[in-house]
Scaffold this motif. Structure first.
Motif, PDB file in Angstrom:
ATOM      1  N   LEU A  35      25.684  56.659  -1.145  1.00 16.03           N
ATOM      2  CA  LEU A  35      27.103  56.628  -0.775  1.00 16.03           C
ATOM      3  C   LEU A  35      27.610  57.966  -0.267  1.00 16.03           C
ATOM      4  O   LEU A  35      28.637  58.029   0.412  1.00 16.03           O
ATOM      5  N   PHE A  36      26.896  59.041  -0.589  1.00 12.05           N
ATOM      6  CA  PHE A  36      27.320  60.373  -0.162  1.00 12.05           C
ATOM      7  C   PHE A  36      26.717  60.776   1.185  1.00 12.05           C
ATOM      8  O   PHE A  36      26.925  61.897   1.642  1.00 12.05           O
ATOM      9  N   SER A  37      25.995  59.886   1.815  1.00 16.63           N
ATOM     10  CA  SER A  37      25.375  60.225   3.105  1.00 16.63           C
ATOM     11  C   SER A  37      26.316  59.888   4.257  1.00 16.63           C
ATOM     12  O   SER A  37      27.063  58.906   4.209  1.00 16.63           O
ATOM     13  N   GLU A  38      26.257  60.709   5.298  1.00 14.68           N
ATOM     14  CA  GLU A  38      27.051  60.432   6.488  1.00 14.68           C
ATOM     15  C   GLU A  38      26.611  59.123   7.135  1.00 14.68           C
ATOM     16  O   GLU A  38      27.428  58.401   7.717  1.00 14.68           O
ATOM     17  N   ALA A  39      25.326  58.817   7.027  1.00 12.52           N
ATOM     18  CA  ALA A  39      24.818  57.578   7.615  1.00 12.52           C
ATOM     19  C   ALA A  39      25.494  56.360   6.994  1.00 12.52           C
ATOM     20  O   ALA A  39      25.862  55.401   7.704  1.00 12.52           O
ATOM     21  N   TYR A  40      25.683  56.394   5.672  1.00 15.34           N
ATOM     22  CA  TYR A  40      26.337  55.269   5.005  1.00 15.34           C
ATOM     23  C   TYR A  40      27.792  55.156   5.463  1.00 15.34           C
ATOM     24  O   TYR A  40      28.267  54.060   5.804  1.00 15.34           O
ATOM     25  N   ALA A  41      28.526  56.270   5.456  1.00 16.48           N
ATOM     26  CA  ALA A  41      29.938  56.243   5.855  1.00 16.48           C
ATOM     27  C   ALA A  41      30.082  55.737   7.291  1.00 16.48           C
ATOM     28  O   ALA A  41      30.955  54.908   7.579  1.00 16.48           O
ATOM     29  N   LYS A  42      29.226  56.220   8.178  1.00 18.62           N
ATOM     30  CA  LYS A  42      29.297  55.788   9.579  1.00 18.62           C
ATOM     31  C   LYS A  42      28.972  54.309   9.723  1.00 18.62           C
ATOM     32  O   LYS A  42      29.576  53.600  10.537  1.00 18.62           O
ATOM     33  N   SER A  43      28.031  53.822   8.918  1.00 20.61           N
ATOM     34  CA  SER A  43      27.689  52.400   9.002  1.00 20.61           C
ATOM     35  C   SER A  43      28.861  51.527   8.576  1.00 20.61           C
ATOM     36  O   SER A  43      29.099  50.451   9.151  1.00 20.61           O
TER      37      SER A  43
END
Length: 486
Positions: A10-18
């Protein structure tokens, strides 16, 4: 054996962007002007000279919403109408403008506002400002008698509401110290007011209470009150019920008519994005709005109110006969003709709201605020801050209030500001964070949490250093070596 899905980081930029890519409302973000970090720090209005300036992380829609891109276009149309039509702008239909003639600007927005607050068209007036509308409503609905004269409000009410209630009591020669019943939390360490506590206090003072006035969402904690239950309970005791919806209008779905609310008032510069100090709104339930053509002698035939010419029937408004014939509905509480500039800003905002629904916005808001809460909880910093907003999503809107450990607020806010993260503070120790679903993203939330953790770590380290210095210096002669090192 079936493959197990990996738990997302949840702390990854990839997750937020998805999550942003999957957000069906993500396109609304482009309909707002998000300040850049360099523009926030600049002392002039000159645009940033950077080729690709970084947008700030704006999570302060609970204080002032961002400017819709439509606002400047609509304002230019309004100014051009004024420039080219003069007084005729009151009546002229402009074919290449989305704006109504000035005479009808209030009627033009009523239907759309009713969708946001859950009201019938005859129950809403767009007029004045929040506190002015509360006063106008109380002039009608606070009618103290020898037996009933008290007003129940929360002890930590927004100051303007407290002042308004206090001054109404004084206006009726009532002593606020005995006539204002202040709702206080039962637990001094927990600022939440439970529904049961509100109902119990209402029961305790029911026989002597004339009015209950509460916020839909509490500004400090972000708590969403159970409007339907509280309203029904107080009305069973014969108490009139009003609501301040400053933090609720445009934030989450409301059903003022169905909840049988007597009156309510709100502003339009928070989640409604109409600009600082913009025009307010007033709800009066239709049961109070009837106008009788056969009034008894000595009685007006309608709910008493402070009157103005814009509240009089349109057909006779310009007759200049000095006979007040109120509009049947909340419009009868209007005073002066409304600011067309304010109405123009509201029209721009409503044209964005009209492209979605409060149900869709609420769905995103629950997910976005839930993501913020989850990230904050996983920081594992219980000694540094706590979330004082209810954890139940049904008891909050788009805001989480974070109470910091003593002595951290100034440093944390300074770091957030320097990094271009916009939230607001409530002293001595609370930061309010509000991901507005119209324009905020999962990426915004992630960046806030990252910068917030950095700010808290830095503030805590600085505080510990200051404490250690204080202890060593207070040790006297035994600590001489420390003072020399420093």
């Amino acid at each position: 054996m079936a493959d197990q899905k990996e738990t997302p980081d949840l702390f990854s930029e990839a997750y937020a962007k998805s999550q942003d890519e999957q957000d069906p409302l993500s396109s609304f973000r482009d309909q707002f002007i998000i300040p850049t970090i360099s523009d926030l720090h600049a002392k002039t209005l000159k645009p940033s000279s950077q080729d690709q300036p970084q947008s700030c992380t704006y999570l302060c829609g609970n204080s002032l919403g961002l400017q819709p891109r439509l606002t400047s276009k609509y304002q230019q149309d309004y100014l051009q109408t004024w420039a080219t039509k003069g007084v005729y702008g009151h009546f002229t239909e402009i074919e290449d403008s989305n704006l109504a003639p000035w005479l009808h600007v209030d009627d033009d927005v009523i239907g759309d506002v009713c969708e946001i607050v859950g009201a019938k068209k005859n129950e809403v007036a767009v007029m004045q400002t929040l506190t002015a509308n509360l006063h106008l409503a109380m002039a009608s609905f606070y009618r103290p008698t020898e037996k009933r004269w008290k007003i129940i409000i929360e002890g930590k009410a927004f100051p303007s509401d407290h002042y308004a209630v206090e001054s109404q009591l004084l206006h009726h020669n009532k002593d606020p110290s005995t006539s204002m019943i202040l709702l206080e939390p039962t637990d001094p360490d927990n600022p939440i007011l439970t529904t049961q506590h509100i109902l119990a206090t209402t029961d305790e003072h029911a026989s002597s209470t004339a009015l209950l006035l509460l916020p839909g969402i509490q500004f400090y904690t972000g708590q969403f009150f159970d409007i339907a239950t509280i309203t029904a309970h107080a009305q069973k005791h014969g108490i009139l019920v009003g609501w301040d919806l400053a933090h609720a209008a445009g934030n989450l779905p409301l059903k003022l008519h169905d909840w049988n609310v007597d009156f309510a008032a709100w502003c339009s510069y928070k989640y409604l994005n109409c600009g600082p100090g913009s025009i307010g709104g007033l709800f009066v339930h239709e049961k109070h709005c009837a106008v009788s053509a056969t009034a008894e002698k000595g009685k007006p035939g309608y709910t008493r109110r402070l009157s103005g010419w814009w509240g009089s029937n349109k057909s006779s408004r310009f007759a200049m006969e000095n006979v007040f014939t109120p509009i049947a509905g909340a419009g009868g509480w209007q005073l002066s003709n409304p600011s067309v500039a304010d109405m123009t800003a509201l029209r721009a905002s409503l044209d964005i709201f009209n492209k979605t629904s409060m149900i869709a916005l609420r769905k995103k808001s629950l997910a976005l605020t839930g993501y913020l809460e989850t990230l904050l909880q996983q920081l594992d910093m219980e000694k540094t801050f706590s979330i004082i907003t209810p954890s139940d999503p049904e008891q909050r809107g788009a805001q989480l209030s974070l109470r910091l450990a003593s002595g951290l607020l100034d440093h944390v806010m300074a770091v957030l500001e320097q990094k271009g993260v916009v939230v607001d503070e409530r002293r001595p120790d609370v930061i309010r964070v509000a991901p507005a679903p119209l324009y905020n993203s999962w990426t915004d939330v992630l960046r806030f949490v990252r910068v917030f953790k950095e700010a808290c770590d830095e503030a805590s380290s600085q505080k510990e250093g200051s404490t250690e210095t204080s202890i060593m210096v207070e040790g006297g002669k035994e600590d001489k070596g420390w003072s020399e090192i420093k």
